[in-house]
Design an enzyme around this catalytic site. Structure first.
Site, PDB file in Angstrom:
ATOM      1  N   ALA A 133       0.815  -1.216   0.000  1.00 48.68           N
ATOM      2  CA  ALA A 133       0.000   0.000   0.000  1.00 48.68           C
ATOM      3  C   ALA A 133       0.851   1.269   0.000  1.00 48.68           C
ATOM      4  O   ALA A 133       0.382   2.334   0.389  1.00 48.68           O
ATOM      5  CB  ALA A 133      -0.927  -0.004   1.197  1.00 48.68           C
ATOM      6  N   ASN A 212       4.571 -11.029   4.600  1.00 46.81           N
ATOM      7  CA  ASN A 212       3.857 -10.066   3.757  1.00 46.81           C
ATOM      8  C   ASN A 212       4.844  -9.156   3.040  1.00 46.81           C
ATOM      9  O   ASN A 212       5.814  -8.696   3.635  1.00 46.81           O
ATOM     10  CB  ASN A 212       2.883  -9.233   4.608  1.00 46.81           C
ATOM     11  CG  ASN A 212       1.832 -10.104   5.271  1.00 46.81           C
ATOM     12  OD1 ASN A 212       1.790 -10.241   6.487  1.00 46.81           O
ATOM     13  ND2 ASN A 212       0.999 -10.741   4.466  1.00 46.81           N
ATOM     14  N   ASP A 241      -3.938 -10.777  12.373  1.00 49.58           N
ATOM     15  CA  ASP A 241      -5.334 -10.321  12.327  1.00 49.58           C
ATOM     16  C   ASP A 241      -6.238 -11.354  11.658  1.00 49.58           C
ATOM     17  O   ASP A 241      -7.420 -11.086  11.428  1.00 49.58           O
ATOM     18  CB  ASP A 241      -5.429  -8.975  11.584  1.00 49.58           C
ATOM     19  CG  ASP A 241      -4.957  -9.075  10.128  1.00 49.58           C
ATOM     20  OD1 ASP A 241      -4.368 -10.109   9.764  1.00 49.58           O
ATOM     21  OD2 ASP A 241      -5.175  -8.116   9.369  1.00 49.58           O
ATOM     22  N   GLY A 242      -5.675 -12.519  11.326  1.00 46.76           N
ATOM     23  CA  GLY A 242      -6.486 -13.536  10.666  1.00 46.76           C
ATOM     24  C   GLY A 242      -6.580 -13.327   9.167  1.00 46.76           C
ATOM     25  O   GLY A 242      -7.197 -14.133   8.474  1.00 46.76           O
ATOM     26  N   ASP A 266       0.377  -2.918  12.563  1.00 39.84           N
ATOM     27  CA  ASP A 266       0.410  -2.306  11.223  1.00 39.84           C
ATOM     28  C   ASP A 266      -0.937  -1.621  10.959  1.00 39.84           C
ATOM     29  O   ASP A 266      -1.437  -1.613   9.837  1.00 39.84           O
ATOM     30  CB  ASP A 266       0.732  -3.339  10.134  1.00 39.84           C
ATOM     31  CG  ASP A 266       1.124  -2.692   8.803  1.00 39.84           C
ATOM     32  OD1 ASP A 266       1.344  -1.474   8.780  1.00 39.84           O
ATOM     33  OD2 ASP A 266       1.185  -3.413   7.786  1.00 39.84           O
TER      34      ASP A 266
HETATM   35 ZN   LIG Z   1       3.079  -0.727   7.815  1.00 39.18          ZN
END
Ligand SMILES: [Zn+2]
Length: 373
Positions: A133, A212, A241-242, A266
């Site tokens: 992002a 990630n 967070d699943g 995050d």
């Molecule tokens: Zn971040």
């Protein structure tokens, strides 16, 4: 103030039927069984643990740390405090040099005031193919002059810098970050196993959200994940967070990197609020069912808070309670070099959380003062 009626989550063991005495903002004494005097507060069960420490957070409460507006940063800190986070590092995202310089200097003042424990630069020296992002237009190669200028503007408050070490001047940047007193973190990277090994040798000690925004592990090309998990010098962030990481992958990380996993939120601005339209830096983010995504579907930060991450680690990943708590307290304290918190020991800051038997947050104290929610 004397607290009783909960199990204490201490570094070595769970102390059932514990008591803990607070004075002058510190832990004065703790023990098990009959307390030395009548309790001021009977917690009525559950667990008393150190306050949670989040080393990677962009926002919460509909506010963002990006832009370094003091009121917005206060909202972010208060939102996470209401979820048990008593120490928070403010994470910036990739942005043009002038924006970063402004935010680093402004956040340094908020760190002086104690509102945040420092700043995390997530980028702008990231891999274009792993930008997640981050605005692709803001990504660039590390420029020694810009890096040194930012570190100087931070006056020691830049705690961590995430970069892709395979970029030209990447290893030089790792060394500069470490020499500047910050943690060099590897993330948003396309580096090979060997390139990550070289970055660790140059001084990198953290993985930004392991799994990630980096290549998956292949048995003939193990990539960053193997290099980061196997090395005793590296602490690995996980977003539990699943959504970001499957519980089985998280479980592997907890077993392979024992004592070296740190839970991070995050979080972006929707944390603690709910679904709707938000921004992360310059990019529009839609939050649906608690999952933040860009228009193209890319996950864009989380709406996680660390109390939920600890509960997820225990309930969904099967991590023992003490290890899950350590991943949000002692391990991040050690990573940041904050010796005064993160453990229930005499002399530590009285930053505390009370969790019920099902690990739902019941109360938070900062320096011995209760947080009102
Ligand atoms: Zn971040």
């Amino acid at each position: 103030m004397l607290l009783t009626g909960a199990a204490l989550v201490t570094p070595d063991r769970l102390v059932p039927d514990g008591w803990l005495e607070v004075g002058g903002g510190r832990i004065l004494a703790l023990g098990a069984g009959e307390p030395p005097r009548p309790a001021d507060l009977d917690l009525g069960g559950g667990y008393l643990a150190p306050g949670l420490i989040d080393v990677h957070s962009h926002g919460g409460g509909a506010a963002s740390v990006i832009g370094a507006d003091p009121a917005a940063v206060a909202t972010v800190a208060a939102t996470h405090r209401a979820h048990g986070t008593t120490t928070i590092v403010a994470s910036l995202v990739s942005a043009p040099p002038a924006s970063l310089a402004h935010d680093v200097a402004a956040l340094a003042e908020l760190a002086d005031e104690g509102l945040i424990a420092g700043t995390h630069l997530e980028g702008p020296w990231l891999a274009p193919g792993r930008c997640g992002a981050h605005d692709p237009a803001a990504l660039r190669d590390p420029d020694p002059a810009e890096l040194d200028r930012l570190l100087a503007l931070g006056r020691g408050t830049i705690r961590m810098v995430t970069l892709a070490p395979e970029r030209p001047m990447g290893l030089d940047a790792v060394r500069r970050v470490v020499d500047g007193g910050a943690i060099a973190a590897i993330g948003h990277t396309d580096a090979s196993y060997e390139q990550v090994r070289a970055a660790i040798a140059a001084g990198a000690t953290c993985a930004t959200h392991l799994f990630n925004a980096m290549p998956s592990m292949h048995h003939r090309a193990p990539g960053p994940i193997a290099a980061l998990i196997e090395d005793a010098r590296v602490t690995n962030e996980l977003i539990l967070d699943g959504v970001h990481v499957h519980p089985a992958a998280a479980g592997l990380a907890f077993r392979a990197a024992q004592g070296r996993v740190v839970l991070v939120s995050d979080a972006m601005s929707a944390a603690g609020v709910g679904d709707g339209a938000y921004r992360l830096g310059h990019l529009a983010v839609a939050v649906v069912d608690g999952v933040a995504r860009l228009a193209d579907g890319t996950i864009a930060g989380s709406t996680l808070t660390l109390d939920r991450a600890v509960r997820f680690a225990v309930e969904q990943v099967g991590v023992p309670l003490q290890a899950a708590v350590a991943a949000a307290t002692a391990t991040p304290a050690d990573l940041l070099g904050l010796a005064d918190r993160g453990r229930l020991v005499v002399g530590a800051r009285a930053d505390l959380v009370h969790l019920d038997a099902r690990l739902h947050l019941q109360g938070t104290w900062v320096g011995g003062a209760p947080v009102r929610t």
